[in-house]
Design a protein around this motif. Structure first.
Motif, PDB file in Angstrom:
ATOM      1  N   ARG A 144     -16.487 -27.722  17.150  1.00 19.28           N
ATOM      2  CA  ARG A 144     -17.571 -28.491  17.773  1.00 19.28           C
ATOM      3  C   ARG A 144     -17.211 -29.983  17.822  1.00 19.28           C
ATOM      4  NH1 ARG A 144     -22.391 -26.881  18.730  1.00 19.28           N
ATOM      5  NH2 ARG A 144     -24.045 -28.343  19.208  1.00 19.28           N
ATOM      6  N   THR A 145     -16.613 -30.496  16.761  1.00 22.26           N
ATOM      7  CA  THR A 145     -16.223 -31.915  16.696  1.00 22.26           C
ATOM      8  C   THR A 145     -15.171 -32.239  17.747  1.00 22.26           C
ATOM      9  OG1 THR A 145     -16.677 -31.902  14.329  1.00 22.26           O
ATOM     10  CG2 THR A 145     -15.339 -33.710  15.167  1.00 22.26           C
ATOM     11  N   GLU A 146     -14.185 -31.364  17.901  1.00 15.24           N
ATOM     12  CA  GLU A 146     -13.140 -31.589  18.905  1.00 15.24           C
ATOM     13  C   GLU A 146     -13.720 -31.578  20.321  1.00 15.24           C
ATOM     14  OE1 GLU A 146      -9.219 -29.674  16.730  1.00 15.24           O
ATOM     15  OE2 GLU A 146     -10.647 -28.321  17.708  1.00 15.24           O
ATOM     16  N   VAL A 147     -14.619 -30.630  20.582  1.00 14.27           N
ATOM     17  CA  VAL A 147     -15.253 -30.552  21.901  1.00 14.27           C
ATOM     18  C   VAL A 147     -16.076 -31.813  22.161  1.00 14.27           C
ATOM     19  CG1 VAL A 147     -16.963 -29.307  23.275  1.00 14.27           C
ATOM     20  CG2 VAL A 147     -15.240 -28.037  22.004  1.00 14.27           C
ATOM     21  N   MET A 148     -16.812 -32.276  21.160  1.00 12.99           N
ATOM     22  CA  MET A 148     -17.631 -33.482  21.328  1.00 12.99           C
ATOM     23  C   MET A 148     -16.751 -34.695  21.633  1.00 12.99           C
ATOM     24  SD  MET A 148     -20.597 -34.723  21.585  1.00 12.99           S
ATOM     25  CE  MET A 148     -21.831 -33.685  20.866  1.00 12.99           C
ATOM     26  N   GLN A 149     -15.612 -34.812  20.967  1.00 10.90           N
ATOM     27  CA  GLN A 149     -14.699 -35.928  21.233  1.00 10.90           C
ATOM     28  C   GLN A 149     -14.185 -35.875  22.671  1.00 10.90           C
ATOM     29  OE1 GLN A 149     -11.762 -35.389  18.175  1.00 10.90           O
ATOM     30  NE2 GLN A 149     -12.908 -36.584  16.666  1.00 10.90           N
TER      31      GLN A 149
END
Length: 87
Positions: free
Chosen positions: A57-62
């Motif tokens: 989720r963090t990678e997608v948000m970035q």
């Protein structure tokens, strides 16, 4: 024999999204503009990094935050000016 109807499986994946807004001026006439856009990706087994690992989720948000930041830098033209230029 008749054709059999195949029932497909349905999967719902969580969507990670942000809505962003930019306020700018038309590059041709100077009219003030406000543009809004939604950037999104899903958390799914097919959303992978270059090395083949599934994105978190963090990678997608970035990624979508970078896309939104890049979009905010693109100059805009008002509807009237676009119509004049296109025909």
């Amino acid at each position: 024999m008749g054709k059999e109807k195949r029932e497909g499986m349905r999967f719902d994946f969580n969507e990670v999204s942000i809505r962003t807004e930019k306020k700018c001026s038309c590059i041709q006439c100077g009219k003030r503009l406000t543009r809004r856009k939604k950037f999104f990706q899903t958390l799914s087994p097919w959303n992978k990094n270059a090395d083949g690992t599934v994105r978190t989720r963090t990678e997608v948000m970035q990624i979508i935050q970078k896309e939104a930041a890049d979009w905010r830098l693109i100059p805009e033209m008002c509807k009237a000016c676009k119509e004049l230029n296109n025909g």
